[in-house]
Design an enzyme around this catalytic site. Structure first.
Site, PDB file in Angstrom:
ATOM      1  N   CYS A  89      39.408  51.076  43.496  1.00 24.06           N
ATOM      2  CA  CYS A  89      40.174  51.004  44.754  1.00 24.06           C
ATOM      3  C   CYS A  89      40.723  52.383  45.127  1.00 24.06           C
ATOM      4  O   CYS A  89      41.657  52.885  44.481  1.00 24.06           O
ATOM      5  CB  CYS A  89      41.306  49.980  44.597  1.00 24.06           C
ATOM      6  SG  CYS A  89      42.489  49.981  45.957  1.00 24.06           S
ATOM      7  N   CYS A 120      44.431  52.500  46.162  1.00 24.20           N
ATOM      8  CA  CYS A 120      45.299  52.312  44.992  1.00 24.20           C
ATOM      9  C   CYS A 120      45.614  53.654  44.339  1.00 24.20           C
ATOM     10  O   CYS A 120      46.743  53.898  43.890  1.00 24.20           O
ATOM     11  CB  CYS A 120      44.623  51.409  43.965  1.00 24.20           C
ATOM     12  SG  CYS A 120      44.292  49.725  44.531  1.00 24.20           S
TER      13      CYS A 120
END
Length: 303
Positions: A48, A51
């Site tokens: 991700c 993230c």
């Protein structure tokens, strides 16, 4: 001459403010701990991209909160059960737990200011961070003439946050003031591309450029005599302004450029005004000389 900054961290919260957890550890790390203070749970995964942007911001904000909140990180690839129970459908996802219950949250990557506001909704105003307090203390030492002490504090900020624009810019300017332009350039090169437009970095870059300009000038007394002999010698007045600024005489430097603008706004393709704006960048927007210079410039341009 200043040396490179020591790698000494500034005072921060204990390491247990930020930790990773598992499905088995969730009850203790989140449910039990949230009975003492709010706990943020950061659901993330290695693949991700957002993230990777958000997690460092969360960690910094939690540490700067000084123990008022904790952060627990959970890799949903390895531990999907809790995220599934909470209905997490996209990441990053952050949930705030208090007294064993989820009470707030957000999805997607927030900027640092957004994360701080989210935490403040849980615990109230956070006040200045440890880094901000150290920067203020370092600035006070500069004013008092303790350059070595100030440099140590700026370096301590960078040890914890290597991309802190204010600390980098301050060290650039300290080296410029000491005549160490190579050292100044080394610190400027430490600023990441993402910080290139930060006002502090812009000002630091301008300070180096102005110092390089001043290094090519001759005797200021000779420039002063040329201006006195011929007030219309704008190039001599311009060079005198650059030299005065290098000597720390900001008000006098601004005055010389303002006089050129008053006499001939179009001289050297508006060069005097442009140089004055570079002075303002290097000095900073709240410097007394910047405030006074902007006021005088406005009165000339809009008279």
């Amino acid at each position: 001459m200043l040396t490179d900054p020591p790698a000494a961290p500034f005072p921060s919260a204990a390491d247990d403010l930020v930790k990773d957890t598992t499905t088995a550890g969730f009850r203790q790390d989140v449910m039990a701990e949230s009975m003492k203070q709010p706990v943020l749970v950061d659901f993330w995964a290695p693949w991700c991209g957002p993230c990777k942007q958000l997690t460092p911001i969360l960690e910094k904000a939690v540490r700067e909160a000084g123990g008022k909140v904790k952060l627990v990180k959970m890799n949903i690839d390895e531990h999907p059960q809790i995220a599934g129970q909470l209905g997490v459908q996209s990441i990053p996802a952050v949930f705030a737990f208090q007294r064993g219950q989820p009470v707030d949250g957000f999805m997607g990557a927030l900027p640092e200011s957004g994360v701080k506001s989210f935490i403040e909704r849980l615990v109230g105003p956070l006040g200045p961070s440890a880094a901000e307090e150290l920067l203020a203390e370092a600035d006070a030492l500069v004013t008092a003439g303790d350059i070595g002490g100030a440099a140590e504090l700026y370096a301590a900020v960078l040890a914890q946050d290597p991309e802190n624009a204010a600390a980098l810019a301050a060290l650039v300017k300290l080296h410029v003031d000491l005549g160490d332009l190579e050292g100044a350039k080394r610190f400027l090169a430490m600023a990441p591309d993402s910080k290139a437009g930060d006002p502090a970095i812009v000002g630091a870059r301008a300070a180096i450029e102005l110092a390089e300009q001043a290094g090519s000038l001759g005797d200021l007394a000779d420039l002063q005599r040329r201006v006195e002999a011929d007030p219309g010698d704008h190039q001599a007045r311009f060079d005198l302004a650059v030299g005065l600024n290098a000597g720390g005489k900001r008000q006098e430097a601004a005055g010389q450029l303002l006089e050129i603008v008053r006499r001939d706004r179009n001289w050297n393709e508006d060069g005097a005004r442009k140089q004055l704006l570079q002075f303002f960048e290097a000095w900073g927007p709240m410097d007394d000389a910047t405030v006074a210079g902007r006021r005088r410039l406005s009165s000339i341009l809009f008279a």
